[in-house]
Write a protein that holds these residues in place. Structure first.
Motif, PDB file in Angstrom:
ATOM      1  N   UNK A  91       0.816  -1.213   0.000  1.00 15.42           N
ATOM      2  CA  UNK A  91       0.000   0.000   0.000  1.00 15.42           C
ATOM      3  C   UNK A  91       0.849   1.262   0.000  1.00 15.42           C
ATOM      4  N   UNK A  92       0.291   2.316  -0.570  1.00 18.12           N
ATOM      5  CA  UNK A  92       0.884   3.650  -0.495  1.00 18.12           C
ATOM      6  C   UNK A  92      -0.173   4.579   0.063  1.00 18.12           C
ATOM      7  N   UNK A  93       0.271   5.593   0.793  1.00 17.10           N
ATOM      8  CA  UNK A  93      -0.667   6.538   1.387  1.00 17.10           C
ATOM      9  C   UNK A  93      -0.302   7.943   0.948  1.00 17.10           C
ATOM     10  N   UNK A  94      -1.301   8.662   0.458  1.00 13.86           N
ATOM     11  CA  UNK A  94      -1.145  10.070   0.138  1.00 13.86           C
ATOM     12  C   UNK A  94      -1.634  10.843   1.353  1.00 13.86           C
ATOM     13  N   UNK A  95      -0.754  11.639   1.944  1.00 13.26           N
ATOM     14  CA  UNK A  95      -1.075  12.352   3.178  1.00 13.26           C
ATOM     15  C   UNK A  95      -0.898  13.844   2.963  1.00 13.26           C
ATOM     16  N   UNK A  96      -1.895  14.624   3.415  1.00 14.30           N
ATOM     17  CA  UNK A  96      -1.789  16.077   3.431  1.00 14.30           C
ATOM     18  C   UNK A  96      -1.800  16.511   4.885  1.00 14.30           C
ATOM     19  N   UNK A  97      -0.845  17.350   5.232  1.00 18.92           N
ATOM     20  CA  UNK A  97      -0.759  17.826   6.604  1.00 18.92           C
ATOM     21  C   UNK A  97      -0.663  19.334   6.657  1.00 18.92           C
ATOM     22  N   UNK A  98      -1.293  19.916   7.652  1.00 16.50           N
ATOM     23  CA  UNK A  98      -1.186  21.353   7.888  1.00 16.50           C
ATOM     24  C   UNK A  98       0.091  21.603   8.672  1.00 16.50           C
ATOM     25  N   UNK A  99       0.919  22.515   8.183  1.00 18.42           N
ATOM     26  CA  UNK A  99       2.172  22.835   8.864  1.00 18.42           C
ATOM     27  C   UNK A  99       1.870  23.813   9.991  1.00 18.42           C
ATOM     28  N   UNK A 100       2.145  23.361  11.208  1.00 15.81           N
ATOM     29  CA  UNK A 100       1.922  24.174  12.401  1.00 15.81           C
ATOM     30  C   UNK A 100       3.231  24.193  13.172  1.00 15.81           C
ATOM     31  N   UNK A 101       3.846  25.365  13.221  1.00 13.49           N
ATOM     32  CA  UNK A 101       5.170  25.449  13.844  1.00 13.49           C
ATOM     33  C   UNK A 101       6.158  24.635  13.030  1.00 13.49           C
ATOM     34  N   UNK A 102       6.787  23.666  13.685  1.00 16.00           N
ATOM     35  CA  UNK A 102       7.760  22.802  13.012  1.00 16.00           C
ATOM     36  C   UNK A 102       7.199  21.418  12.734  1.00 16.00           C
ATOM     37  N   UNK A 103       5.880  21.260  12.830  1.00 13.27           N
ATOM     38  CA  UNK A 103       5.262  19.954  12.644  1.00 13.27           C
ATOM     39  C   UNK A 103       4.210  20.001  11.554  1.00 13.27           C
ATOM     40  N   UNK A 104       3.976  18.860  10.948  1.00 17.71           N
ATOM     41  CA  UNK A 104       2.878  18.701  10.017  1.00 17.71           C
ATOM     42  C   UNK A 104       1.790  17.879  10.684  1.00 17.71           C
ATOM     43  N   UNK A 105       0.625  18.450  10.842  1.00 13.51           N
ATOM     44  CA  UNK A 105      -0.491  17.737  11.463  1.00 13.51           C
ATOM     45  C   UNK A 105      -1.368  17.174  10.352  1.00 13.51           C
ATOM     46  N   UNK A 106      -1.491  15.844  10.265  1.00 17.53           N
ATOM     47  CA  UNK A 106      -2.275  15.244   9.183  1.00 17.53           C
ATOM     48  C   UNK A 106      -3.728  15.696   9.213  1.00 17.53           C
ATOM     49  N   UNK A 107      -4.233  16.094   8.049  1.00 14.73           N
ATOM     50  CA  UNK A 107      -5.636  16.476   7.939  1.00 14.73           C
ATOM     51  C   UNK A 107      -6.372  15.603   6.921  1.00 14.73           C
ATOM     52  N   UNK A 108      -5.627  14.885   6.090  1.00 18.11           N
ATOM     53  CA  UNK A 108      -6.269  14.010   5.111  1.00 18.11           C
ATOM     54  C   UNK A 108      -5.296  12.939   4.679  1.00 18.11           C
ATOM     55  N   UNK A 109      -5.799  11.739   4.511  1.00 17.35           N
ATOM     56  CA  UNK A 109      -4.980  10.629   4.025  1.00 17.35           C
ATOM     57  C   UNK A 109      -5.852   9.725   3.164  1.00 17.35           C
ATOM     58  N   UNK A 110      -5.268   9.212   2.116  1.00 17.80           N
ATOM     59  CA  UNK A 110      -5.974   8.286   1.232  1.00 17.80           C
ATOM     60  C   UNK A 110      -5.008   7.152   0.909  1.00 17.80           C
TER      61      UNK A 110
END
Length: 116
Positions: A91-110
């Motif tokens: 499997x592969x996962x496409x992940x979109x994350x919101x960059x907050x400070x120095x971290x990416x917080x996942x908001x969507x994954x498929x």
């Protein structure tokens, strides 16, 4: 996010969202670990709850992503980071994350089959 008949899953859904935000990653093992700590259940039980929720076709992914983005965008503009991630062997996962400070917080994954 949930159809009216599925409101009973709201507690698990909110725990998964909060666990994802606390873990700051779309890693099922880390999210399940946070869920287990908060709910006082064993890790494998939390992981099974997470996987059952992810397989639930009645959860509207786009509505969930929209709500997460709405929550993190209250501070202003949001920078999104998008990445392909290998997940298990097939499997592969496409992940979109919101960059907050120095971290990416996942908001969507498929998840996709690796051959896509």
């Amino acid at each position: 996010m949930l159809q009216p008949s599925e409101r009973r899953h709201a507690k698990v859904l909110s725990t998964v969202i909060a666990g994802t935000l606390v873990a700051a990653q779309a890693c099922s093992l880390n999210v399940a670990n946070v869920m287990a700590q908060w709910s006082g259940v064993r890790f494998d039980s939390a992981l099974n709850r997470l996987y059952r929720l992810l397989r639930n076709r009645r959860v509207e992914d786009e509505a969930l992503a929209e709500q997460l983005l709405s929550d993190v965008s209250r501070r202003g503009e949001v920078l999104l980071a998008v990445d392909w991630t290998e997940w298990h062997s097939a499997l592969r996962m496409l992940v979109a994350g919101a960059v907050i400070g120095h971290r990416g917080v996942p908001v969507f994954a498929r998840v996709f089959d690796r051959i896509v």
